[in-house]
Write a protein that holds these residues in place. Sequence first.
Motif, PDB file in Angstrom:
ATOM      1  N   ASP A 125      11.931  -9.069   3.254  1.00 38.38           N
ATOM      2  CA  ASP A 125      11.682 -10.302   3.648  1.00 38.38           C
ATOM      3  C   ASP A 125      11.708 -11.166   2.671  1.00 38.38           C
ATOM      4  OD1 ASP A 125      11.337  -8.963   6.203  1.00 38.38           O
ATOM      5  OD2 ASP A 125       9.057  -8.604   6.015  1.00 38.38           O
ATOM      6  N   GLY A 126      12.506 -11.426   1.945  1.00 37.19           N
ATOM      7  CA  GLY A 126      12.753 -13.008   1.178  1.00 37.19           C
ATOM      8  C   GLY A 126      11.372 -12.595  -0.205  1.00 37.19           C
ATOM      9  N   ARG A 127      10.397 -11.967  -0.097  1.00 37.00           N
ATOM     10  CA  ARG A 127       9.272 -11.404  -1.330  1.00 37.00           C
ATOM     11  C   ARG A 127      10.203 -10.126  -1.869  1.00 37.00           C
ATOM     12  NH1 ARG A 127       4.115 -11.502   2.212  1.00 37.00           N
ATOM     13  NH2 ARG A 127       5.378  -9.737   3.137  1.00 37.00           N
ATOM     14  N   GLN A 128       9.743 -10.452  -3.267  1.00 41.38           N
ATOM     15  CA  GLN A 128       9.609  -9.691  -4.487  1.00 41.38           C
ATOM     16  C   GLN A 128       8.310  -8.359  -4.298  1.00 41.38           C
ATOM     17  OE1 GLN A 128      11.518 -10.502  -8.099  1.00 41.38           O
ATOM     18  NE2 GLN A 128      11.150  -9.112  -9.203  1.00 41.38           N
ATOM     19  N   VAL A 129       8.753  -7.542  -4.342  1.00 45.89           N
ATOM     20  CA  VAL A 129       8.261  -6.360  -4.823  1.00 45.89           C
ATOM     21  C   VAL A 129       7.650  -6.187  -5.860  1.00 45.89           C
ATOM     22  CG1 VAL A 129       6.821  -3.603  -3.801  1.00 45.89           C
ATOM     23  CG2 VAL A 129       8.590  -5.176  -2.379  1.00 45.89           C
ATOM     24  N   THR A 130       6.083  -6.194  -6.215  1.00 47.61           N
ATOM     25  CA  THR A 130       5.649  -6.295  -7.619  1.00 47.61           C
ATOM     26  C   THR A 130       4.967  -4.900  -7.774  1.00 47.61           C
ATOM     27  OG1 THR A 130       3.832  -7.339  -6.522  1.00 47.61           O
ATOM     28  CG2 THR A 130       5.382  -8.870  -7.946  1.00 47.61           C
ATOM     29  N   GLN A 131       4.764  -4.006  -6.974  1.00 48.93           N
ATOM     30  CA  GLN A 131       4.091  -2.670  -6.768  1.00 48.93           C
ATOM     31  C   GLN A 131       4.515  -1.186  -5.991  1.00 48.93           C
ATOM     32  OE1 GLN A 131       0.173  -2.342  -4.087  1.00 48.93           O
ATOM     33  NE2 GLN A 131       0.571  -4.452  -4.126  1.00 48.93           N
ATOM     34  N   ALA A 132       4.374  -0.568  -5.985  1.00 46.24           N
ATOM     35  CA  ALA A 132       4.853   0.128  -5.118  1.00 46.24           C
ATOM     36  C   ALA A 132       4.385   0.938  -4.711  1.00 46.24           C
ATOM     37  CB  ALA A 132       5.069   2.033  -6.297  1.00 46.24           C
ATOM     38  N   PRO A 176       0.862  -5.490 -12.294  1.00 50.73           N
ATOM     39  CA  PRO A 176       2.166  -5.654 -11.802  1.00 50.73           C
ATOM     40  C   PRO A 176       2.986  -5.644 -12.099  1.00 50.73           C
ATOM     41  CG  PRO A 176       1.173  -7.979 -11.602  1.00 50.73           C
ATOM     42  CD  PRO A 176      -0.221  -6.677 -12.599  1.00 50.73           C
ATOM     43  N   TRP A 177       4.213  -5.683 -11.523  1.00 55.89           N
ATOM     44  CA  TRP A 177       5.153  -5.867 -12.271  1.00 55.89           C
ATOM     45  C   TRP A 177       5.865  -7.253 -11.938  1.00 55.89           C
ATOM     46  CZ3 TRP A 177       8.535  -2.117  -7.795  1.00 55.89           C
ATOM     47  CH2 TRP A 177       7.873  -0.845  -7.954  1.00 55.89           C
ATOM     48  N   LEU A 178       6.238  -7.799 -13.617  1.00 58.16           N
ATOM     49  CA  LEU A 178       5.892  -9.331 -13.601  1.00 58.16           C
ATOM     50  C   LEU A 178       7.416  -9.490 -12.923  1.00 58.16           C
ATOM     51  CD1 LEU A 178       5.243  -9.686 -17.337  1.00 58.16           C
ATOM     52  CD2 LEU A 178       4.267 -10.012 -15.469  1.00 58.16           C
ATOM     53  N   PRO A 179       7.980  -9.802 -11.712  1.00 59.90           N
ATOM     54  CA  PRO A 179       8.750 -10.691 -11.301  1.00 59.90           C
ATOM     55  C   PRO A 179      10.173 -11.261 -12.057  1.00 59.90           C
ATOM     56  CG  PRO A 179       7.259 -11.779 -10.311  1.00 59.90           C
ATOM     57  CD  PRO A 179       6.679 -11.051 -10.953  1.00 59.90           C
ATOM     58  N   TRP A 225       0.053   7.010  -6.831  1.00 59.17           N
ATOM     59  CA  TRP A 225       0.523   7.977  -7.581  1.00 59.17           C
ATOM     60  C   TRP A 225       2.009   8.073  -7.763  1.00 59.17           C
ATOM     61  CZ3 TRP A 225      -2.630  11.301  -9.659  1.00 59.17           C
ATOM     62  CH2 TRP A 225      -3.831  11.680  -8.553  1.00 59.17           C
ATOM     63  N   VAL A 226       2.631   7.127  -7.204  1.00 63.46           N
ATOM     64  CA  VAL A 226       4.008   6.377  -7.299  1.00 63.46           C
ATOM     65  C   VAL A 226       4.196   5.795  -8.509  1.00 63.46           C
ATOM     66  CG1 VAL A 226       6.300   5.583  -6.155  1.00 63.46           C
ATOM     67  CG2 VAL A 226       4.453   7.239  -4.740  1.00 63.46           C
ATOM     68  N   ASP A 227       3.812   4.755  -8.195  1.00 69.82           N
ATOM     69  CA  ASP A 227       3.792   3.754  -9.798  1.00 69.82           C
ATOM     70  C   ASP A 227       3.252   4.361 -10.760  1.00 69.82           C
ATOM     71  OD1 ASP A 227       3.855   1.397 -10.032  1.00 69.82           O
ATOM     72  OD2 ASP A 227       2.632   0.564  -9.102  1.00 69.82           O
ATOM     73  N   VAL A 228       2.295   5.370 -11.243  1.00 69.14           N
ATOM     74  CA  VAL A 228       1.969   6.527 -11.837  1.00 69.14           C
ATOM     75  C   VAL A 228       3.077   7.225 -12.435  1.00 69.14           C
ATOM     76  CG1 VAL A 228       0.232   7.758 -13.471  1.00 69.14           C
ATOM     77  CG2 VAL A 228      -0.216   6.130 -12.088  1.00 69.14           C
ATOM     78  N   LEU A 229       3.996   8.007 -11.843  1.00 71.13           N
ATOM     79  CA  LEU A 229       4.936   8.448 -11.989  1.00 71.13           C
ATOM     80  C   LEU A 229       5.482   7.576 -12.263  1.00 71.13           C
ATOM     81  CD1 LEU A 229       6.200  11.463 -12.220  1.00 71.13           C
ATOM     82  CD2 LEU A 229       6.754  10.370  -9.446  1.00 71.13           C
ATOM     83  N   PHE A 230       6.100   6.669 -11.623  1.00 71.26           N
ATOM     84  CA  PHE A 230       7.055   5.630 -12.694  1.00 71.26           C
ATOM     85  C   PHE A 230       6.585   4.926 -13.398  1.00 71.26           C
ATOM     86  CE2 PHE A 230       8.734   0.905 -12.497  1.00 71.26           C
ATOM     87  CZ  PHE A 230      10.303   1.099 -12.828  1.00 71.26           C
ATOM     88  N   GLN A 231       5.673   4.802 -14.298  1.00 70.27           N
ATOM     89  CA  GLN A 231       5.834   4.404 -14.973  1.00 70.27           C
ATOM     90  C   GLN A 231       5.204   5.133 -16.472  1.00 70.27           C
ATOM     91  OE1 GLN A 231       2.459   0.458 -14.316  1.00 70.27           O
ATOM     92  NE2 GLN A 231       3.102   0.670 -12.558  1.00 70.27           N
ATOM     93  N   LEU A 232       4.625   5.773 -16.435  1.00 70.73           N
ATOM     94  CA  LEU A 232       4.052   6.620 -17.534  1.00 70.73           C
ATOM     95  C   LEU A 232       4.133   8.722 -17.094  1.00 70.73           C
ATOM     96  CD1 LEU A 232       0.198   5.399 -17.484  1.00 70.73           C
ATOM     97  CD2 LEU A 232       2.238   5.175 -18.899  1.00 70.73           C
ATOM     98  N   GLU A 257      -1.899   1.970  -1.259  1.00 72.67           N
ATOM     99  CA  GLU A 257      -1.910   1.233  -2.397  1.00 72.67           C
ATOM    100  C   GLU A 257      -1.699   0.891  -3.388  1.00 72.67           C
ATOM    101  OE1 GLU A 257      -1.740  -1.964  -1.063  1.00 72.67           O
ATOM    102  OE2 GLU A 257      -1.601  -1.905   0.722  1.00 72.67           O
ATOM    103  N   THR A 258      -1.413   0.171  -4.448  1.00 75.50           N
ATOM    104  CA  THR A 258      -1.452   0.569  -6.281  1.00 75.50           C
ATOM    105  C   THR A 258      -2.707  -0.549  -6.418  1.00 75.50           C
ATOM    106  OG1 THR A 258       0.805   0.402  -5.978  1.00 75.50           O
ATOM    107  CG2 THR A 258      -0.554  -0.319  -8.273  1.00 75.50           C
TER     108      THR A 258
END
Length: 242
Positions: free
Chosen positions: A121-128, A106-109, A132-139, A197-198
Motif C-alpha cells: 500500500d505504498g509503504r515500505q515494510v520494516t519488520q517481518a 527494525p529494518w532500515l528503509p 520468530w520469522v524475524d529471528v530466523l531471517f536475521q540470526l 508482531e516483531t
Amino acid sequence: MWIGLSALTFVLAASVTAWIAAAGVALVLATVLLMRTARKPGERTRYYVGYAVIGAAGALALWIWRVPVFTALDRTADLLDREAIWTAVLDRAGNHLAVGGGFATPWLPWDPAFQDWIVLDGRQVTQAHSVWVDVLFQLGIVGVVLLGLSYLAFVWRSWFFAVDRPRWDLRGDRPYSALTLLPTLTGAVLLVQGLAETAPLMGWGWMLMILLGSKIKQSPHIGEGPAEQRLAIERGELLRVS
C-alpha cells in the motif's frame, strides 16, 4: 487515570493481535489462579493436561478458521499482508538458514538490503511481523534455538514464581503476592503478540524478559532478595554475616 488512559488507547488502537494477546493474558491468569487452588501434587497434573489439550485445540482452530475470524473483525487485509510478508522473508531466509543474514531490527528503509524490498500500500515494510520469522531471517536457526531457550527459561521461572507459595523453609502457608503474577502475564503477552508482531523484539519485550527473568533468579521470594537484605541491614533489622 493511567489505567483508564491505557484502556482507552488499547480500544482505540483496534489491533487484532493486541486483543488476542489480551485473551491469552486472561487465559493464563485464570490458569494461574486455578493452579493456586490445588492442594495435592496430582491435581496440577490434571490441570496441565486439560489446558494443554484446550490450548492446542484452540490454536489449531484459530489457524484453520483464521480467514473467517479476520473477516469478521474486518482485518482480512492484515492477514493477507502478513502472509505475504512471511512468505517473502522466509524465502530470503533460506539463503542464510544456519546463522542468518545479520541482526537488524527494525529494518532500515535506506539500507540497500531492505530498500524497496517489501512495499505494501505504498509503504515500505520494516519488520517481518513475527518475532520468530524475524529471528530466523536475521540470526538463522541458531538464533531461533537460542531465543527459544531464553523464552523457555523465562516462562519456566515466571510460571512457578506465580503458582507456588513463597517458601524458603518448612512453612508452606505464606500468602501469595499479586506482584508474582507480573512476570508470567508479561511472558504471555510476549509469546502471543510475538507470533504476529516483531515489536516484542525491538526493545520493551526483550528488555522485560531479561529484567524479570534475572530478578526472579536473584530474588525468587518477594521481600527476601539480596537488595531487601541489604536494606534490612541498613535499618539494623538484620545482622550482617561475614
